[in-house]
Write a protein that holds these residues in place. Structure first.
Motif, short mmCIF file in Angstrom:
data_model
loop_
_atom_site.label_atom_id
_atom_site.label_comp_id
_atom_site.label_asym_id
_atom_site.label_seq_id
_atom_site.Cartn_x
_atom_site.Cartn_y
_atom_site.Cartn_z
N VAL A 162 3.91 1.64 -1.18
CA VAL A 162 4.59 1.89 -2.46
C VAL A 162 3.60 2.34 -3.52
O VAL A 162 3.95 3.05 -4.46
CB VAL A 162 5.41 0.64 -2.89
CG1 VAL A 162 4.52 -0.42 -3.49
CG2 VAL A 162 6.50 1.03 -3.88
N THR A 163 2.35 1.91 -3.38
CA THR A 163 1.34 2.30 -4.36
C THR A 163 0.80 3.70 -4.05
O THR A 163 0.47 4.46 -4.96
CB THR A 163 0.18 1.29 -4.36
OG1 THR A 163 0.72 -0.03 -4.47
CG2 THR A 163 -0.76 1.52 -5.52
N GLN A 164 0.71 4.02 -2.80
CA GLN A 164 0.26 5.36 -2.37
C GLN A 164 1.33 5.93 -1.43
O GLN A 164 1.26 5.78 -0.21
CB GLN A 164 -1.08 5.26 -1.65
CG GLN A 164 -1.62 6.57 -1.10
CD GLN A 164 -1.58 7.72 -2.07
OE1 GLN A 164 -0.60 8.48 -2.11
NE2 GLN A 164 -2.60 7.84 -2.90
N VAL B 172 -2.46 10.90 2.50
CA VAL B 172 -3.56 10.16 1.89
C VAL B 172 -3.76 8.83 2.62
O VAL B 172 -4.90 8.44 2.93
CB VAL B 172 -3.29 9.91 0.39
CG1 VAL B 172 -4.40 9.05 -0.22
CG2 VAL B 172 -3.18 11.23 -0.36
N ILE C 104 0.84 -1.20 0.00
CA ILE C 104 0.00 0.00 0.00
C ILE C 104 0.88 1.25 0.00
O ILE C 104 0.63 2.20 -0.74
CB ILE C 104 -0.95 -0.02 1.21
CG1 ILE C 104 -2.02 -1.09 0.99
CG2 ILE C 104 -1.58 1.36 1.44
CD1 ILE C 104 -3.09 -1.14 2.04
#
Lengths: 88, 88, 88, 88, 88, 88
Positions: free
Chosen positions: B39-41, B46, B37
């Motif tokens: 690395v994706t966001q 957020v 999560i």
């Protein structure tokens, strides 16, 4: 799903599942997932438009985790779980 | 999914799937999911905003269980299910 | 997902995947799933509020089955599927 | 998910994953999934109310297939895929 | 799901899971998923209508990744993870 | 999920997971999924009503692919991935 005939890119970078470390295996899992999205949606403009949608959606982020976990299971098995401490 | 080039953090803490106990393996499974999560966001603001969304949503909590179960399956296999009673 | 630092409870009761029987293994699978929810949503009041939501929602009940099935697959493999009739 | 303490029923009928045939293994997979729903929602009135909901919903029927497939994978492995033609 | 009696096409191109390389195995995984859609929805007009729907939907793209990952796990195991450097 | 007592049909046609070819194994995977739907929703009128719903819904078609992939993984393992070129 779109047919990957004459792909202008590789679906598996390096064309191997073998990596030196778990960390590299994890990065490969993420890349492999990303490349399936790329082959299904080749338009980079659309992909860029979708990025904030999934990156700010809790359910989709969890779904991405699920996908990466599944790819990583295969890569980890391929590398015999990196049990051998020697680099390959 | 975002490309993890030059990551400022490890996707697998300690760069190994081997743990001394099932409990530590379970904690690793949770950490590994969380890091996908991250690395994706990468924006921590957020991520903090999303936290109460999934933590108070029954369906998402179940989806998190699914993801952790999948990661743990790999870690457990890597450790040969901790069948050997001796610490490693 | 929340970081399980200094957890006040174990994620795997007994810190082992080995059980005497399939029935006990199945119960462990359910407990392990429940404990991931607990670590992700530590507030017992919220968890109690969510309980009737998933327990009366057909889709979520099926999703819980999926999660338990995945955990149980790991536990069953760890116990070599309890093929040996002798208690351990 | 509810804690299965002092369950009035078994989660795995017969307390074994071993069956004589693939057909019986398949039936066991369906029963095991159903019993997780029962332990999560012990109220038979609620369960009966939910039945037509999932039985007439295409997406939920597919999700049930997914769950049964996952349970069956474990049962099939436990039985070594019933490769041995002799009854056990 | 529709019964695949007298299919006018193969569900597995070449009728084998064995491929020379991981890359070819990955392409096979994508093809095999696509062919299940084809057998379930034989009308090419409908399939073409659905294509932009899933190709522009972040959640569905992630779901496709999940499916491809699952197929690929089987293909990779079949090929013993292409650990042998010699072409077959 | 409904209890499959005294089923008027087999959940696994031929009561075996062994097939001569990958193609036949793939067809078996589809049949096995379809039969779980049949046992959960025995009313053929309802099933026929649901068919166009999932066959024209991109998300459900992908979910069907996921289910077939999971069943096929078991069947492929049962057949040792059809690595042996001789027919069985």
């Amino acid at each position: 799903m779109s047919e990957p005939a004459a792909l202008p890119f590789q679906l598996i970078p390096g064309n191997t599942l073998l990596t030196r470390t778990p960390e590299e295996g994890r990065q490969l899992a993420i890349k492999m997932s990303r490349l399936v999205i790329k082959v299904t949606q080749p338009d980079s403009v659309v992909r860029e438009r979708l990025r904030p949608i999934y990156a700010e959606d809790a359910a989709m982020l969890i779904a991405i985790c699920q996908t990466v976990a599944t790819e990583f299971a295969t890569i980890a098995a391929a590398n015999n779980y990196w049990r051998d401490p020697k680099p390959r």
